[in-house]
Design a protein around this motif. Structure first.
Motif, short mmCIF file in Angstrom:
data_model
loop_
_atom_site.label_atom_id
_atom_site.label_comp_id
_atom_site.label_asym_id
_atom_site.label_seq_id
_atom_site.Cartn_x
_atom_site.Cartn_y
_atom_site.Cartn_z
N PRO B 594 0.99 -1.20 -0.03
CA PRO B 594 0.05 0.14 -0.10
C PRO B 594 0.78 1.24 -0.01
CG PRO B 594 -0.88 -1.59 1.48
CD PRO B 594 0.32 -2.23 1.06
N PHE B 595 2.17 1.24 0.74
CA PHE B 595 2.73 2.31 0.64
C PHE B 595 3.23 2.59 -0.60
CE2 PHE B 595 6.97 4.19 1.62
CZ PHE B 595 6.57 5.38 2.01
N ILE B 596 4.08 1.52 -1.13
CA ILE B 596 4.55 1.58 -2.48
C ILE B 596 3.72 2.22 -3.35
CG2 ILE B 596 5.56 0.34 -4.55
CD1 ILE B 596 6.73 -1.44 -2.07
N MET B 597 2.48 1.64 -3.41
CA MET B 597 1.07 2.29 -4.21
C MET B 597 1.02 3.59 -4.03
SD MET B 597 -2.57 1.08 -4.51
CE MET B 597 -2.91 -0.63 -5.29
N GLY B 598 1.02 4.14 -2.84
CA GLY B 598 0.81 5.40 -2.71
C GLY B 598 2.22 6.18 -3.21
N VAL B 599 3.22 5.73 -3.10
CA VAL B 599 4.43 6.52 -3.78
C VAL B 599 4.22 6.54 -5.28
CG1 VAL B 599 7.00 6.44 -4.02
CG2 VAL B 599 6.12 6.04 -2.10
N SER B 600 3.68 5.35 -6.01
CA SER B 600 3.58 5.16 -7.35
C SER B 600 2.56 6.34 -7.90
CB SER B 600 2.95 3.78 -7.56
OG SER B 600 3.87 2.74 -7.12
N PHE B 601 1.46 6.38 -7.01
CA PHE B 601 0.30 7.53 -7.53
C PHE B 601 0.97 8.91 -7.33
CE2 PHE B 601 -3.12 4.56 -7.03
CZ PHE B 601 -3.87 5.02 -8.04
N PHE B 602 1.81 9.02 -6.50
CA PHE B 602 2.18 10.31 -6.15
C PHE B 602 3.35 10.84 -7.30
CE2 PHE B 602 5.70 12.97 -4.62
CZ PHE B 602 5.31 13.89 -3.81
N ILE B 618 5.59 6.08 -16.10
CA ILE B 618 6.42 5.28 -14.92
C ILE B 618 5.29 4.88 -13.76
CG2 ILE B 618 8.25 5.08 -13.62
CD1 ILE B 618 9.74 6.61 -15.75
N GLY B 619 4.89 6.12 -13.23
CA GLY B 619 3.93 6.05 -11.96
C GLY B 619 2.73 5.25 -12.21
N LEU B 620 2.16 5.31 -13.19
CA LEU B 620 0.93 4.54 -13.41
C LEU B 620 1.00 3.26 -13.70
CD1 LEU B 620 -1.15 6.99 -15.81
CD2 LEU B 620 -1.55 6.41 -13.33
N LEU B 621 2.29 2.93 -14.51
CA LEU B 621 2.79 1.41 -14.51
C LEU B 621 3.11 0.99 -13.19
CD1 LEU B 621 5.06 1.43 -17.71
CD2 LEU B 621 2.76 0.46 -17.52
N ALA B 622 3.88 1.69 -12.34
CA ALA B 622 4.19 1.07 -11.25
C ALA B 622 2.71 0.89 -10.34
CB ALA B 622 4.81 2.16 -10.17
N VAL B 623 1.86 1.69 -10.55
CA VAL B 623 0.67 1.31 -9.87
C VAL B 623 -0.20 0.02 -10.34
CG1 VAL B 623 -1.73 2.04 -9.72
CG2 VAL B 623 -0.21 3.71 -9.43
#
Lengths: 209, 656
Positions: B594-602, B618-623
């Motif tokens: 969940p934390f990593i998902m938050g960072v990815s959205f950021f 890159i952020g969206l792919l990480a999500v």
């Protein structure tokens, strides 16, 4: 699953229920997904409202009746409705414990979904090549956004179904995978229902009015 | 090359104002300080394992609370800057542009990044304990919600020093907020930060509906639920039905700004009023989302400190639900002046006035609960009493504003400002503070100091009236909202100056709350009983703070106010586990995802803010990767062994 923290709240397995509901921890997730679908329905509701307000705002550009091509959207509709049926057959196979059937029907559903997305992308490209881009008028902005949001939902559903296909292949039909098959099909049927509204409100009305 | 970098930096970072440089320096120093302390005391592992990856609803609640108080500070500083600017006529303390940014961030932060996390803090900490559950229905999703909120808030606050803040008001109406009139990243920050945290809010709404409907202790019927839980349920229902409209409003405006569509532009057939409608279809229910939990908290506080069961429980439940329903039929009262016609305005005017009926029921029920009760004036009760007075006046002026023809006179004047601050501070903040003081011992195991709390209470309350009462008059005298300065001869000077004094008193009150918390961490009265207020509901049957699995053995519920009933009958021992009762407890495992998902959205949000699409992709792919890996995750739970439960309960002296 996470919900297992509360197993004592959710009294044991209940016989006579379909496999995806037998484990109460899975059943809660199904309820959660129904609630999510309610929010998604409202999301589409707002997009439909925006479309209805803006559909006459063509700014001298292409109108609905000039753009929409009956054979094109009829084919999309038939393909998507059929895919919902094959998705239902996957759920049926799951309840009969038929792993091969589940996998086969999911694959058919994915292929139909891909065909639908392909047709839609083609439709959008055709419109754009005639100058009907989403920047042309408020009508086109709302058309592309509404139909495109549905299309991206379908695309996401295809990726999701594929991941569940791999899980069923590896793990067979357990209460957990059964719940996942059930939920992804709920999602798929929901997109079908949304499409029925797009078909009537956007395409049929657009051609007629 | 160097001048290129210099040129980029001068646009990227906000420059030119000494206050901003001061903020830059303090942000840098605080960040370095935090890094230093964490490294010096080897706390990184603790931070990651105990907090960043936690799925425990109590810890998530505490993180929401800390975030809410920090954002309250940020929004409060914004308010003081505004009031300083308005204290005297022809003032140039702030430039007009800076003033626009500050009233925008003040409103946005207070509603979305202060009030929302504060209600989620109480939901998380209280609801599972009140209904006898071991966690929420979807603990992993709960952590996702928190980190989406957190990184949404971070993204929003970043605009302050990088790129510039949004400046089109917290409602951000087009066409003003369209690219043509409002270039630069500020408005994008607003759209993306709200979008990201809004997704988290929808997930929280879903989570608490499922929790309350499906996770209640054996025997607890709906009509035996504590009223705070009822308020959480009704607020969650409003959340899932209102937030999608905000999602769409923000998404369409973002498409206008980034892709060049024409939803709300005045070119090519766009219709700005469509945004205004969508925004308020969410916006008005939103104020009920934040006020309903406040009502719920007050209902618990008033019953506990009057030592009586709540008067009119059924009508309390009915009025909560009625407010939720009516909240959808009032949105157009925010723009009676749109020109929708007398018929439309009449409908919305009458619907808006009708809200006063269920709200009035609640106020009378609180009063009748206190009537002939044995009232104890503890801090939660102070704030509850203040709420009744403050909200009553806010509600009455609300009915005045609901009269459509009269609204043409006070639309967007300071009368409106005074009204909604009186409901949102007098109704929401007071009630949530009452809840915070009330449940504080349950969260942390100690009470907040009474003396400092009384100081904070009176400073904040007196400041509140000194600040906002003059604004009602200023509204009648023609002062409009969002004015950056005013000339001397308008007759507004004295009232504005008084109002500014009130704002500073409130700021002082907040400092007393901070002092109270700091003092009480060291010297506060420890709560060894788990029931410091002699309260009524199940959360008080547990030790403070509760063990991570909450209930060693789940309670059997047979009555409303179950804990009070057991105390009356001398059967409190019924809820204590015996060694034979204990079974391994199924709990969710922590997860860093969940934390990593938050960072990815950021990252994705930051990319979109500056139209740097590679970063956004890159952020969206990480999500997407976090979503897929979650789908393939099996066995994310474990059993707490009986020995561990035995050990914990024995250490708490609860094992019989």
């Amino acid at each position: 699953m996470a919900i297992a923290a509360h197993d004592a709240n959710l009294h044991g397995a209940i016989a006579g229920k379909p496999i995806e509901y037998q484990d109460p921890h899975q059943a809660v997730k199904i309820l959660g997904f129904w609630l999510f679908l309610a929010t998604d329905m409202l999301l589409f509701g707002c997009l439909f409202a925006t479309y209805l307000v803006l559909r006459t705002h063509t700014d001298g550009g292409p109108t609905a009746s000039q753009l929409f091509d009956v054979p094109g959207f009829a084919a999309e509709t038939i393909i998507l409705l059929t895919s919902s049926f094959t998705g239902g057959l996957a759920t049926l196979s799951m309840r009969n414990g038929n792993k091969k059937g589940v996998m086969a029907w999911i694959i058919v559903t994915i292929l139909l979904g891909l065909a639908f997305v392909g047709l839609e992308v083609n439709e959008f490209i055709t419109y754009a090549s005639h100058g009907a881009t989403m920047q042309r008028s408020a009508f086109l902005s709302s058309f592309f956004t509404l139909v495109g949001t549905h299309g991206s939902h379908v695309t996401l559903g295809i990726i999701w179904m594929f991941s569940i296909l791999m899980q069923v292949k590896k793990r067979g039909i357990t209460p957990e995978t059964a719940r996942k098959i059930f939920i992804v099909n709920l999602y798929w049927h929901f997109l079908d229902v949304v499409w029925v509204f797009i078909f009537t409100i956007v395409y049929l009305s657009g051609v007629v009015m | 090359m160097l001048s290129g970098i210099g040129n980029f930096a001068s646009h990227f970072f906000v420059t030119g104002d000494p206050m901003i440089y001061g903020a830059d320096a303090s942000i840098l120093l605080v960040s370095l300080g935090i890094l230093f302390v964490l490294t010096r005391y080897r706390k990184w592992g603790w931070l990651w394992q105990d907090w960043l990856t936690t799925v425990d609803h109590k810890k998530i609640g505490i993180m929401y609370l800390i975030a809410a108080l920090l954002m309250f500070f940020r929004g409060g500083v914004d308010a003081l800057l505004m009031r300083t600017q308005l204290a005297v006529p022809n003032n140039h303390f702030l430039t007009a542009e800076h003033y626009d940014q500050i009233f925008t961030t003040h409103g946005t932060i207070m509603i979305l990044f202060m009030a929302m996390p504060l209600i989620f803090a109480l939901f998380n900490i209280v609801v599972p304990l009140q209904i006898g559950a071991r966690d929420v229905a979807f603990p992993y999703l709960n952590a996702v919600s928190f980190w989406l909120f957190f990184f949404g808030a971070m993204l929003f606050n970043l605009s302050f020093v990088i790129g510039g803040s949004p400046d089109a008001g917290w409602v951000s109406y087009p066409p003003l907020s369209e690219l043509h009139f409002d270039p630069g990243p500020g408005e994008n920050y607003y759209l993306l930060a709200l979008q990201i945290s809004g997704i988290g809010s929808i997930a929280t709404g879903i989570n608490f509906i499922a929790t309350i409907l499906k996770m209640r202790a054996p025997g607890m019927k709906l009509m035996q639920m504590p009223l705070f839980t009822w308020s959480a349920l009704s607020a969650s229902i409003v959340i899932i039905f209102a937030f999608p409209a905000l999602t769409i409003a923000l998404a369409l405006l973002m498409l206008d700004r980034i892709v060049g569509t024409h939803f709300f532009t005045i070119l090519h057939g766009g219709d700005p009023m469509m945004f205004v409608n969508l925004f308020w279809v969410w916006g008005h229910p939103e104020v009920y989302i934040v006020v309903l939990p406040s009502f719920g908290a007050i209902s618990e506080v008033v019953a506990t400190f009057s030592r009586k069961r709540i008067f009119g429980y059924t009508s309390m439940v009915a009025s909560l639900l009625l407010i939720s329903v009516i909240s959808y039929f009032v949105w157009a009262h925010h723009f009676f002046t749109m020109g929708a016609g007398a018929d439309v305005n009449t409908f919305f005017a009458i619907a808006s006035m009708m809200v006063a009926i269920p709200t009035g029921v609640k106020v009378f029920n609180w009063l009748f609960t206190m009537y002939r009760g044995r009232i104890r004036l503890e801090l939660p009760m102070y704030w509850a009493l203040a709420l009744i007075v403050g909200f009553l006046m806010g509600g009455a002026t609300g009915v005045m504003l609901a009269i459509a023809p009269a609204d043409y006179q006070y639309h967007n004047s300071y009368f409106l400002i005074a009204h909604f601050h009186q409901t949102l501070i007098g109704g929401v903040v007071f009630g949530l503070f009452a809840g915070m003081y009330y449940w504080w011992p349950k969260m942390f195991g100690f009470k907040l100091n009474h003396r400092l709390g009384v100081w904070a209470f009176w400073l904040f309350n007196i400041g509140f009236y000194v600040c906002f009462m003059p604004q009602y008059a200023l509204g009648f005298m023609g002062m409009q909202r969002r004015m950056y300065t005013y000339p001397a001869g308008m007759g507004w000077t004295d009232l504005n100056f008084i109002s500014t004094i009130g704002a500073y008193l409130m700021g002082l009150g907040f400092l007393f709350i901070v002092a109270q918390i700091v003092y009480s961490i060291k010297f506060g009265e420890r709560d060894l009983t788990g029931d410091p207020w002699d309260a009524r509901t199940l959360e008080w049957s547990l030790p403070s703070p509760a063990p991570h699995y909450n209930f060693a053995v789940l309670p059997q519920v047979t009555a409303r106010d179950m804990w009070w009933e057991l105390k009356q009958q001398g059967r409190t021992g019924d809820l204590r586990p015996t060694s034979e009762d204990l079974k391994p407890i199924h709990m969710p495992k922590n997860s860093g995802r969940p934390f990593i998902m938050g960072v990815s959205f950021f990252v994705a949000g930051f990319g979109f803010v500056f139209n740097w699409y590679p970063i956004a992709v890159i952020g969206l792919l990480a999500v997407v990767v976090t979503l897929i890996t979650r789908s393939f995750e099996y066995g994310d739970e474990y059993h707490v062994p009986v020995e561990e439960i035995q050990h914990t309960e024995a250490a708490l002296g609860r094992l019989s």
